[in-house]
Write an enzyme that holds these catalytic residues in place. Structure first.
Site, PDB file in Angstrom:
ATOM      1  N   MET A 169      11.585  -3.682  -3.444  1.00 47.56           N
ATOM      2  CA  MET A 169      11.441  -2.743  -2.416  1.00 47.56           C
ATOM      3  C   MET A 169      10.683  -1.801  -2.785  1.00 47.56           C
ATOM      4  SD  MET A 169      14.145  -0.700  -0.567  1.00 47.56           S
ATOM      5  CE  MET A 169      14.840   0.128  -2.053  1.00 47.56           C
ATOM      6  N   PRO A 170       9.139  -1.645  -2.294  1.00 47.21           N
ATOM      7  CA  PRO A 170       8.449  -0.658  -2.463  1.00 47.21           C
ATOM      8  C   PRO A 170       9.008   0.789  -2.089  1.00 47.21           C
ATOM      9  CG  PRO A 170       7.412  -2.389  -1.531  1.00 47.21           C
ATOM     10  CD  PRO A 170       8.670  -2.572  -1.399  1.00 47.21           C
ATOM     11  N   LEU A 171       8.821   1.765  -2.741  1.00 50.39           N
ATOM     12  CA  LEU A 171       9.374   3.139  -2.260  1.00 50.39           C
ATOM     13  C   LEU A 171       8.096   4.060  -2.496  1.00 50.39           C
ATOM     14  CD1 LEU A 171      11.191   5.300  -1.168  1.00 50.39           C
ATOM     15  CD2 LEU A 171      12.020   5.599  -3.611  1.00 50.39           C
ATOM     16  N   ARG A 193      10.958  -4.124   3.930  1.00 52.48           N
ATOM     17  CA  ARG A 193      11.426  -3.735   2.623  1.00 52.48           C
ATOM     18  C   ARG A 193      10.821  -2.566   2.155  1.00 52.48           C
ATOM     19  NH1 ARG A 193      15.685  -5.870   0.556  1.00 52.48           N
ATOM     20  NH2 ARG A 193      14.830  -5.736  -1.571  1.00 52.48           N
ATOM     21  N   VAL A 230       9.920   1.375   2.256  1.00 52.93           N
ATOM     22  CA  VAL A 230      10.298   2.598   2.439  1.00 52.93           C
ATOM     23  C   VAL A 230       9.445   3.621   2.279  1.00 52.93           C
ATOM     24  CG1 VAL A 230      12.197   4.249   1.966  1.00 52.93           C
ATOM     25  CG2 VAL A 230      12.966   1.737   1.672  1.00 52.93           C
TER      26      VAL A 230
END
Length: 68
Positions: free
Chosen positions: A1-3, A39, A41
């Protein structure tokens, strides 16, 4: 999940500009890096000028000097 966390110096962007920025970053990660949009964020944080410093001085102090 990229943040992705982006800090913006105040005065910041409008709500509309922030929404566009979030959409653009999400699209970039989806198309260029094949990340699922669901996915991704993105967190945008507004930062006060007294919380940012350059060369040992706050941006607030630098702006105050420049306005004199």
């Amino acid at each position: 999940m990229p943040l992705v966390n982006i800090k913006l110096a105040k005065p910041s962007l409008s709500k509309e500009q922030k929404a566009e920025l979030i959409a653009d970053i999400t699209e970039l990660l989806s198309t260029k890096y094949n990340k699922s949009k669901e996915r991704v964020v993105v967190v945008l944080e507004d930062v006060e000028n007294y919380d940012i410093g350059f060369g040992g001085e706050s941006v607030e102090a630098i702006k105050a000097k420049a306005s004199k």
